[in-house]
Write a protein that holds these residues in place. Sequence first.
Motif, PDB file in Angstrom:
ATOM      1  N   UNK A  16       0.832   7.801  25.950  1.00  0.00           N
ATOM      2  CA  UNK A  16       0.546   6.787  24.559  1.00  0.00           C
ATOM      3  C   UNK A  16       1.779   5.960  24.250  1.00  0.00           C
ATOM      4  N   UNK A  17       1.683   4.922  23.636  1.00  0.00           N
ATOM      5  CA  UNK A  17       2.616   4.111  23.008  1.00  0.00           C
ATOM      6  C   UNK A  17       2.668   3.885  21.810  1.00  0.00           C
ATOM      7  N   UNK A  18       3.727   4.209  21.060  1.00  0.00           N
ATOM      8  CA  UNK A  18       3.879   3.879  19.488  1.00  0.00           C
ATOM      9  C   UNK A  18       4.641   2.845  19.154  1.00  0.00           C
ATOM     10  N   UNK A  19       4.190   2.089  18.452  1.00  0.00           N
ATOM     11  CA  UNK A  19       4.785   0.615  17.939  1.00  0.00           C
ATOM     12  C   UNK A  19       5.233   0.571  16.448  1.00  0.00           C
ATOM     13  N   UNK A  20       6.179  -0.320  16.336  1.00  0.00           N
ATOM     14  CA  UNK A  20       6.572  -0.385  14.859  1.00  0.00           C
ATOM     15  C   UNK A  20       7.378  -1.828  14.568  1.00  0.00           C
ATOM     16  N   UNK A  21       7.038  -2.514  13.702  1.00  0.00           N
ATOM     17  CA  UNK A  21       7.797  -3.811  13.478  1.00  0.00           C
ATOM     18  C   UNK A  21       8.484  -4.087  12.082  1.00  0.00           C
ATOM     19  N   UNK A  22       9.602  -4.797  12.013  1.00  0.00           N
ATOM     20  CA  UNK A  22      10.218  -4.995  10.827  1.00  0.00           C
ATOM     21  C   UNK A  22      10.062  -6.820  10.576  1.00  0.00           C
ATOM     22  N   UNK A  23       9.562  -6.906   9.393  1.00  0.00           N
ATOM     23  CA  UNK A  23       9.165  -8.316   9.078  1.00  0.00           C
ATOM     24  C   UNK A  23      10.104  -9.048   8.168  1.00  0.00           C
ATOM     25  N   UNK A  24       9.897 -10.129   8.008  1.00  0.00           N
ATOM     26  CA  UNK A  24      11.007 -10.832   7.173  1.00  0.00           C
ATOM     27  C   UNK A  24      10.247 -11.011   5.538  1.00  0.00           C
ATOM     28  N   UNK A  25       8.851 -10.489   5.652  1.00  0.00           N
ATOM     29  CA  UNK A  25       8.353 -10.559   4.204  1.00  0.00           C
ATOM     30  C   UNK A  25       6.801 -10.244   4.442  1.00  0.00           C
ATOM     31  N   UNK A  26       6.155 -10.372   3.362  1.00  0.00           N
ATOM     32  CA  UNK A  26       4.548 -10.244   3.272  1.00  0.00           C
ATOM     33  C   UNK A  26       4.234 -10.963   2.029  1.00  0.00           C
ATOM     34  N   UNK A  27       4.946 -11.522   1.601  1.00  0.00           N
ATOM     35  CA  UNK A  27       4.106 -12.457   0.395  1.00  0.00           C
ATOM     36  C   UNK A  27       3.722 -11.662  -0.769  1.00  0.00           C
ATOM     37  N   UNK A  28       2.756 -12.182  -1.421  1.00  0.00           N
ATOM     38  CA  UNK A  28       1.961 -11.670  -2.716  1.00  0.00           C
ATOM     39  C   UNK A  28       1.500 -10.454  -2.380  1.00  0.00           C
ATOM     40  N   UNK A  29       1.918  -9.315  -3.224  1.00  0.00           N
ATOM     41  CA  UNK A  29       1.247  -8.012  -2.797  1.00  0.00           C
ATOM     42  C   UNK A  29       0.031  -7.838  -3.479  1.00  0.00           C
ATOM     43  N   UNK A  30      -0.322  -8.458  -4.642  1.00  0.00           N
ATOM     44  CA  UNK A  30      -1.582  -7.920  -5.172  1.00  0.00           C
ATOM     45  C   UNK A  30      -2.664  -8.119  -4.392  1.00  0.00           C
ATOM     46  N   UNK A  31      -2.836  -9.418  -3.587  1.00  0.00           N
ATOM     47  CA  UNK A  31      -3.911  -9.681  -2.612  1.00  0.00           C
ATOM     48  C   UNK A  31      -4.042  -8.429  -1.494  1.00  0.00           C
ATOM     49  N   UNK A  32      -3.039  -7.919  -1.076  1.00  0.00           N
ATOM     50  CA  UNK A  32      -2.947  -6.733  -0.143  1.00  0.00           C
ATOM     51  C   UNK A  32      -3.670  -5.380  -0.586  1.00  0.00           C
ATOM     52  N   UNK A  33      -4.005  -5.801  -1.973  1.00  0.00           N
ATOM     53  CA  UNK A  33      -4.557  -4.289  -2.296  1.00  0.00           C
ATOM     54  C   UNK A  33      -6.153  -4.858  -3.006  1.00  0.00           C
ATOM     55  N   UNK A  34      -6.540  -5.630  -2.461  1.00  0.00           N
ATOM     56  CA  UNK A  34      -7.789  -6.185  -2.962  1.00  0.00           C
ATOM     57  C   UNK A  34      -9.094  -5.348  -2.452  1.00  0.00           C
ATOM     58  N   UNK A  35      -9.901  -5.174  -3.467  1.00  0.00           N
ATOM     59  CA  UNK A  35     -11.122  -4.043  -3.363  1.00  0.00           C
ATOM     60  C   UNK A  35     -11.800  -4.675  -2.130  1.00  0.00           C
ATOM     61  N   UNK A  36     -11.891  -5.998  -1.923  1.00  0.00           N
ATOM     62  CA  UNK A  36     -12.274  -6.550  -0.665  1.00  0.00           C
ATOM     63  C   UNK A  36     -11.721  -6.565   0.540  1.00  0.00           C
TER      64      UNK A  36
END
Length: 469
Positions: A62-82
Motif C-alpha cells: 500500500x502507499x501512504x501520501x501527504x501534502x503540504x499546502x500554501x493555504x486553504x482560504x476561508x475556513x468556515x465553508x470547509x465546515x459547511x453542513x452541506x
Amino acid sequence: KTPPGPTEAAPAARAGDAGCGAGKASGAAMAGPARVPVVDVQSDNLAELWPSMVLALRSATFVAVDTELSGLGARKSLLSPCIEERYKAVCSAARTRSVLSLGVACFKQLPEKSENTYLCQIYNLTLLCTEDYVVEPQSVQFLVQHGFDFNKQYSQGIPYHKGNDKGNESQSLSVRTLFLELIRAKKPLILHNGLIDLVFLYQCFYAHLPESLGTFTADLSEMFPAGIYDTKYASEFETRFVASYLEYAYKKCKRENCKLRDSSGQHLTVEFCNYPADMSRYIDYRYCSLEEESHSPLSLCSHKGLAYGWCPKGVKCPHSHNIDLIIDEDDKLWEKRKKRKHKWKHRKNMKVLPAATTELAEIAPNGEATPETEAAGAAGKKKETHGPPSQGGTHRAGFDAFMTGYIIAYVWMLKQGKTTDAGAGPWLPECHNKLYLSGKSVPLQIVKSLFSKSSKAHSEKIKLAWDSA
C-alpha cells in the motif's frame, strides 16, 4: 495532523541492504534511537531517483501520501453542513493555492520474515507550481518554523502545472507522471483526513476538478480500484482513540505495538533501507528519542485546543506539548471515567452506555469540553496539521506520510489478526473507501453511484494512463 515530536524507539526498526528499490531488506534491530530515513527529491536528483521511486510504487502493498499546502482560504465553508458546499470550497482552494511538498511512503509486506513486517521507503518531493498561486502568511510561518526551506523550493523545486495535461506529458519525468504511476500501480491509497489531499492531488497532478462531488468520487473510485483509506476515520471509528490527529494516533499505535512486542504478541515491524554513502546527501533522518527521554520536564499545556493538536501560543508556549504526556493524561482520564461509569451503571442498574472513547473525544486534557473544529484552524491544510506548531520542529510531508502508513498497518494487523490475505475482498473492509468528515457521524463514501458519471477529463486521462503504461 500535528508536527511529529520526540517519541519512544520505533518497534523493531531495522536496517536493510542498499538499493532497496527492489524491496529487499535485512539486518538486526538498530541500536540506540530509531531513525526514519526520508529521501529528499527535487529537480536536480529527480532523474537519478526516478527508477527507485517507480519500483517502490509498483512493489508496494500500500502507499501512504501527504501534502503540504500554501493555504486553504476561508475556513468556515470547509465546515459547511452541506458536503457538496464543502467540496466546492476545497475545489476553490485547490484552484488558487498549490502543493508545496508531497510525501510518499511505500509499505511493502515481507511475509517471508513475519506476517506483519514491512519494508518502508519514504520520499519527500519539493515542488514548485509554475502558475500564480496564493500563499497564506500563516502557512508560511508554520512551515518556516518547522524547517521548510523556501529558498530550496524556488531554486530546486520540481516544476508542475495544474489542471489538464499540456501536450504529451505521459512519458516525461514529472510529479504528474509520478501520480500516474501511483494510479497504474493499483495499490490501496492511504491518507489522513484525506478529502483535502485528494482534491489537491487531482487538481494539481491529474486534471481539472469536476464541478460535482458525485462526479469526483466516481472518478476516484476508478482511479484507485484497490481502495482509499483514511487513518483519521480509522482512528475515530475503528480503534476509538481519544484523539485522532496524526501524531497522536501514530504514537498511540506505537505505544500499543510496543506493549504487544514486549508481551511476545503479534506486533508490527517496520524495516528501512540502508542507503549507500553516495546517497547520504539526499537522506533526511527523522530521529525518535528513547522512551525514557521522551517525557518533557515541563508541565503539560492545558489549552483545550491541544486536544486537537494545536496551541495558540505555538513554540512560545512555556508548557509542554509532548504527545506522550498527553496520551498519559488521556489514559488516566480514561481509567477514571471507566470506573466512574461502572459504578454509575451498577447503581442505576441500567444498560451499558456508549464507549468511553466517544465522551473522551470531546474532552481536552484539562477536562474542559470543546467542540471539534479541525478545519477551522489557523494555517495550512487542516487545523490539526497547520495550526500553530507543537514543539519539536520535525513536521514534513514525507514523515507525515510514514506516520499515516504506520497507523493503517497497525489497524490492519488488529483487524485481520493472523489472516492477511489482501485478495479475499477489500483490503480493510471496515475503512474501505470511507473519508472522514469533520462534525459528521458518517464518512464520505468513495463510490460511483447510478446517478453520477465520470468526468470527461478523467475518462480521457485514465485511458491515456493505461495506453502509455
